[in-house]
Design a protein around this motif. Structure first.
Motif, PDB file in Angstrom:
ATOM      1  N   LEU A  12       0.758  -1.237  -0.279  1.00  0.00           N
ATOM      2  CA  LEU A  12       0.041  -0.633   0.181  1.00  0.00           C
ATOM      3  C   LEU A  12       1.109   0.987   0.288  1.00  0.00           C
ATOM      4  O   LEU A  12       1.833   0.945   0.789  1.00  0.00           O
ATOM      5  CB  LEU A  12      -0.914  -0.090   1.282  1.00  0.00           C
ATOM      6  CG  LEU A  12      -1.880   1.340   1.536  1.00  0.00           C
ATOM      7  CD1 LEU A  12      -2.905   0.869   0.660  1.00  0.00           C
ATOM      8  CD2 LEU A  12      -2.398   0.714   2.951  1.00  0.00           C
ATOM      9  N   ASP A  31      -2.796   0.727  -4.152  1.00  0.00           N
ATOM     10  CA  ASP A  31      -1.905  -0.713  -4.525  1.00  0.00           C
ATOM     11  C   ASP A  31      -1.083  -0.315  -4.946  1.00  0.00           C
ATOM     12  O   ASP A  31      -0.958  -0.228  -6.765  1.00  0.00           O
ATOM     13  CB  ASP A  31      -3.234  -1.783  -5.009  1.00  0.00           C
ATOM     14  CG  ASP A  31      -2.290  -3.131  -4.564  1.00  0.00           C
ATOM     15  OD1 ASP A  31      -2.321  -3.618  -3.560  1.00  0.00           O
ATOM     16  OD2 ASP A  31      -1.736  -3.519  -5.290  1.00  0.00           O
ATOM     17  N   TYR A 128     -12.440  -0.132   1.901  1.00  0.00           N
ATOM     18  CA  TYR A 128     -10.926  -1.448   1.444  1.00  0.00           C
ATOM     19  C   TYR A 128     -11.091  -0.751   0.291  1.00  0.00           C
ATOM     20  O   TYR A 128     -12.375   0.006  -0.467  1.00  0.00           O
ATOM     21  CB  TYR A 128     -11.566  -2.960   0.452  1.00  0.00           C
ATOM     22  CG  TYR A 128     -11.932  -3.847   1.803  1.00  0.00           C
ATOM     23  CD1 TYR A 128     -11.112  -4.581   2.087  1.00  0.00           C
ATOM     24  CD2 TYR A 128     -13.791  -4.354   1.724  1.00  0.00           C
ATOM     25  CE1 TYR A 128     -11.332  -5.832   2.438  1.00  0.00           C
ATOM     26  CE2 TYR A 128     -13.484  -5.000   3.943  1.00  0.00           C
ATOM     27  CZ  TYR A 128     -12.787  -6.072   3.985  1.00  0.00           C
ATOM     28  OH  TYR A 128     -12.602  -6.889   4.348  1.00  0.00           O
ATOM     29  N   HIS A 132      -7.051  -3.511   0.674  1.00  0.00           N
ATOM     30  CA  HIS A 132      -5.952  -3.197   1.419  1.00  0.00           C
ATOM     31  C   HIS A 132      -7.555  -2.807   3.007  1.00  0.00           C
ATOM     32  O   HIS A 132      -8.414  -1.833   2.977  1.00  0.00           O
ATOM     33  CB  HIS A 132      -5.368  -2.161   1.780  1.00  0.00           C
ATOM     34  CG  HIS A 132      -4.373  -2.402   0.719  1.00  0.00           C
ATOM     35  ND1 HIS A 132      -2.985  -3.262   1.343  1.00  0.00           N
ATOM     36  CD2 HIS A 132      -4.216  -2.575  -0.634  1.00  0.00           C
ATOM     37  CE1 HIS A 132      -3.279  -3.679  -0.081  1.00  0.00           C
ATOM     38  NE2 HIS A 132      -3.062  -2.816  -0.715  1.00  0.00           N
ATOM     39  N   SER A 151      -5.920   1.655   9.934  1.00  0.00           N
ATOM     40  CA  SER A 151      -5.389   0.662   8.595  1.00  0.00           C
ATOM     41  C   SER A 151      -4.862  -0.238  10.018  1.00  0.00           C
ATOM     42  O   SER A 151      -4.141  -0.066  10.920  1.00  0.00           O
ATOM     43  CB  SER A 151      -3.765   1.183   7.534  1.00  0.00           C
ATOM     44  OG  SER A 151      -3.525   0.026   7.505  1.00  0.00           O
ATOM     45  N   LYS A 153      -2.976  -3.324   9.884  1.00  0.00           N
ATOM     46  CA  LYS A 153      -1.752  -4.283   9.429  1.00  0.00           C
ATOM     47  C   LYS A 153      -0.493  -2.819   9.728  1.00  0.00           C
ATOM     48  O   LYS A 153       0.895  -3.146  10.538  1.00  0.00           O
ATOM     49  CB  LYS A 153      -2.104  -4.608   7.843  1.00  0.00           C
ATOM     50  CG  LYS A 153      -0.496  -5.010   7.569  1.00  0.00           C
ATOM     51  CD  LYS A 153      -0.704  -5.537   6.418  1.00  0.00           C
ATOM     52  CE  LYS A 153       0.008  -6.285   5.332  1.00  0.00           C
ATOM     53  NZ  LYS A 153      -0.084  -6.732   3.930  1.00  0.00           N
TER      54      LYS A 153
END
Ligand SMILES: [Zn+2]
Ligand SMILES: [Zn+2]
Length: 220
Positions: A12, A31, A128, A132, A151, A153
Motif C-alpha cells: 500500500l 496498491d 477497502y 486493503h 489500517s 496492519k
C-alpha cells in the motif's frame, strides 16, 4: 507542495497533498501492483490532485470522506464525475453538511459543489482500498458525522479533523461539541494503542503515544 509521494507501506502506498487555502491534507492511497486506490478528502485544487494521480499512475476507484466540511469535501462531486467513481463516507450525521457545502464558510476561492454520499458509513464498518482494509470508527465532536479510517496492519489512522498534532480538532464551528469530541478520542482512538500513527486533516501527523502524553486538550 506534495509532502510525500510514493510512501510504501508494504503493497500500500500513499501521498499527502495539501489543498486549498486551508492546507487540508488530501491523501491518495493505492496498491503498488494494481495501482487501484482511493482519494481521501478532495477539498479542492483538483487539477493539482489529478496531476499527482497521473504521476503516481494511480487508478482511482473511490473517494472517501472523513467529514462534511468544505475544505475536505468541496471538490468531491467534481472528482467523482471526472473519474466516474463512488463517494463513501462519512457517517450519515454529516449528510446535512455535505448537502449544504456551497453555503459553508469560509469560502475558499474555488469551485465547490454539494455532495451526497453513495454509501454512508457506520461505526465498525470496514472499507477497502484496492483490497486493503480500513476499519471505520464514528467519532463525533468536530462534526456530528466525522469518521476515522484505521489500517490495523500498518497501525495508521486517517484522522480527518478529529485530532491534530498537539491539539484536538476544532469545536468552535457550528455543530462542534468539545465534550463529545474528547469522549470520541478517549473511547474510540486512544485505546488503539500508543504505537498507532496518524495522518490528520491539517499539518503534520503524530502518534497516539505522543498525543496521549503531550496533547494539552487530552490532559485529565
Ligand atoms: Zn473540519
Ligand atoms: Zn479541515
Amino acid at each position: 507542495m506534495v509532502n510525500s509521494v510514493d510512501v510504501p507501506l508494504g503493497k500500500l502506498k500513499f501521498a499527502i497533498i495539501p489543498v486549498t487555502s486551508m492546507h487540508q491534507n488530501c491523501t491518495l492511497w493505492w496498491d503498488d501492483i494494481s495501482f487501484e486506490g482511493a482519494i481521501v478528502d478532495p477539498g479542492g485544487d483538483l487539477d493539482y490532485v489529478k496531476s499527482v494521480v497521473l504521476k503516481a499512475r494511480m487508478r482511482p476507484r473511490k473517494i472517501l470522506l472523513t467529514h462534511g466540511h468544505i475544505d475536505h469535501a468541496g471538490g468531491a462531486r467534481e472528482l467523482q464525475e471526472a473519474f466516474d467513481i463512488d463517494i463513501e463516507g462519512p457517517h450519515i450525521d454529516d449528510a446535512f453538511l455535505l448537502k449544504g457545502l456551497t453555503r459553508q464558510e469560509p469560502k475558499l476561492g474555488q469551485p465547490v459543489r454539494d455532495v451526497t454520499s453513495g454509501h454512508w458509513l457506520h461505526d465498525g464498518d470496514t472499507v477497502y482500498v484496492a483490497g486493503h482494509p480500513f476499519e471505520v470508527r464514528h467519532c463525533p465532536g468536530h462534526t456530528p458525522g466525522s469518521v476515522v479510517y484505521i489500517s490495523h496492519k500498518h497501525k495508521l489512522i486517517i484522522m480527518g479533523d478529529v485530532m491534530m498534532r498537539g491539539r484536538i480538532g476544532s469545536t468552535d464551528l457550528p455543530y462542534g461539541d468539545r465534550d463529545a469530541l474528547i469522549e470520541s478520542i478517549k473511547s474510540k482512538i486512544l485505546p488503539l494503542g500508543d504505537d498507532y500513527s496518524f495522518i490528520c486533516g491539517h499539518g503534520g501527523g503524530s502518534s497516539l503515544g505522543a498525543e496521549r502524553t503531550a496533547n494539552p486538550d487530552l490532559a485529565v
